[in-house]
Design an enzyme around this catalytic site. Structure first.
Site, PDB file in Angstrom:
ATOM      1  N   GLY A 208       0.764  -1.235   0.000  1.00 18.45           N
ATOM      2  CA  GLY A 208       0.000   0.000   0.000  1.00 18.45           C
ATOM      3  C   GLY A 208       0.797   1.290   0.000  1.00 18.45           C
ATOM      4  N   ASP A 209       2.125   1.192   0.151  1.00 15.49           N
ATOM      5  CA  ASP A 209       2.926   2.424   0.200  1.00 15.49           C
ATOM      6  C   ASP A 209       4.348   2.149  -0.281  1.00 15.49           C
ATOM      7  OD1 ASP A 209       3.285   5.114   0.626  1.00 15.49           O
ATOM      8  OD2 ASP A 209       3.615   4.954   2.780  1.00 15.49           O
ATOM      9  N   PHE A 210       4.444   1.465  -1.420  1.00 16.28           N
ATOM     10  CA  PHE A 210       5.745   1.101  -1.988  1.00 16.28           C
ATOM     11  C   PHE A 210       6.311   2.342  -2.673  1.00 16.28           C
ATOM     12  CE2 PHE A 210       8.645  -1.275  -4.828  1.00 16.28           C
ATOM     13  CZ  PHE A 210       9.139  -2.228  -3.953  1.00 16.28           C
ATOM     14  N   ASN A 211       6.796   3.267  -1.858  1.00 13.86           N
ATOM     15  CA  ASN A 211       7.209   4.559  -2.402  1.00 13.86           C
ATOM     16  C   ASN A 211       8.714   4.773  -2.350  1.00 13.86           C
ATOM     17  OD1 ASN A 211       8.041   5.896   0.079  1.00 13.86           O
ATOM     18  ND2 ASN A 211       5.882   6.144   0.607  1.00 13.86           N
TER      19      ASN A 211
END
Length: 350
Positions: A208-211
């Site tokens: 959900g937050d592979f940034n």
């Protein structure tokens, strides 16, 4: 190895097996507080204090912690937790983090080497590896079993790409800004063009937050950067494979001198693990645009609540506005043409 936490205000002291630490330095995070810990007897760790809201729900933190260990057991570079002297993986502690005495969940995690991917040149091969890693991660998470796994359904979770229309309640801070009309247009297109096709998306558990700040890289003996760590599982939720891909593309675009060129290599890496179906392909552009909207809108909204953190909260927003406008101007057809053509060409070189 076991760990024991001793909390002191205003400083935080983390004691490992009752031995003093050599260093304890704060690390910036969107919601939580992270402290780098170097033990005198050797070893590096991250002492993580969850934000007060997430601390009210230890069950989801427990599942997230288990997911990290599960990925590590399956060969992916995720952190693992060190238990307390009483054998707990998570401890609820009362402390003052600047807002009076409150209870916070704390964990001691292994420290992963490397620098964030935001600090190195995003050459096509590294972008390919990022796409491949994101897809591999989701396929592994899909095999995970846990008695509380259903808690990841997270209905109404504002950062889920299933809940883009919920942004309408947060766009007030954009009043008078032309960006507001663009955001409204994208939300409208999401409702009319993405939601009707969602039944064709394949479900999975998303990180959900592979940034760009949650992916670590490290140079190998040839000087080529390889992914060495995946951080921050706080946004895990039940979603769709295509969501993870859209999130990955969006954030990597913010670190590239020619953002539109990012999509092709990431897409090629992703499809080397999980080829997209036609409906997923058709929605990728709008899902990337929707993630930009989530980031921009929620950053502006968060600044109204925590103006003291404006500099950090607006990191992605400052870069993202221009990219969003450029993608919108180019249009869905042109952007998709570039992405899928580049992905096909890149795949032939592998």
């Amino acid at each position: 190895m076991q760990a024991n936490f001793v909390i002191a205000t205003p400083a935080i002291s983390c004691i490992l097996n009752k031995n003093a630490t050599e260093a304890c330095k704060a690390r910036v995070h969107y919601d939580d507080q992270n402290f780098y810990v170097a033990a005198v007897e050797g070893g590096e760790y991250v002492f993580k204090i969850m934000n007060s809201e997430d601390s009210k729900n230890p069950a989801i933190t427990e599942v997230q912690t288990y997911a990290m260990s599960f990925l590590c057991q399956n060969g992916l570079p995720a952190q693992t937790v060190l238990p307390t002297v009483s054998g707990q993986q998570i401890s609820l502690e009362e402390m003052d983090c600047g807002f009076g005495l409150q209870k916070y969940l704390v964990r001691l995690l292994t420290y992963l080497p490397g620098v964030t991917i935001s600090k190195v040149p995003l050459i096509p091969n590294l972008l390919y590896e990022a796409g491949k890693m994101a897809a591999t991660m989701d396929t592994v998470l899909q095999k995970m079993e846990h008695p509380n796994i259903s808690i990841l359904q997270r209905e109404g979770f504002i950062w889920s790409l299933s809940n883009v229309p919920l942004l309408e309640a947060y766009i007030g801070p954009l009043d008078g800004d032309p960006l507001q009309e663009l955001v409204k247009s994208i939300i409208h297109h999401y409702k009319t063009s993405v939601e009707p096709k969602r039944c064709h998306f394949r479900t999975c558990i998303n990180h959900g937050d592979f940034n760009d700040l949650n992916v670590l890289v490290q140079a190998d003996e040839n000087g080529d950067y390889k992914i060495s760590g995946i951080l921050d599982f706080g946004d895990m939720n039940y979603g769709y494979y295509i969501h993870e891909l859209a999130i990955t593309i969006m954030y990597m675009m913010t670190e590239h001198p020619d953002p539109v060129q990012v999509g092709g290599p990431i897409l090629a890496g992703w499809e080397s693990v999980i080829p997209l179906n036609e409906m997923e392909k058709d929605c990728l552009y709008l899902l990337v645009m929707s993630r930009f909207c989530q980031s921009l809108v929620l950053a502006r909204y968060s600044v109204t609540l925590h103006p003291e953190n404006a500099e950090y909260l607006m990191i992605t927003s400052r870069k993202g506005v221009g990219i969003l406008k450029k993608l919108w101007k180019l249009g869905k057809k042109e952007v998709e043409k570039m992405w899928f053509k580049a992905a096909a060409e890149f795949s032939h070189t592998k």
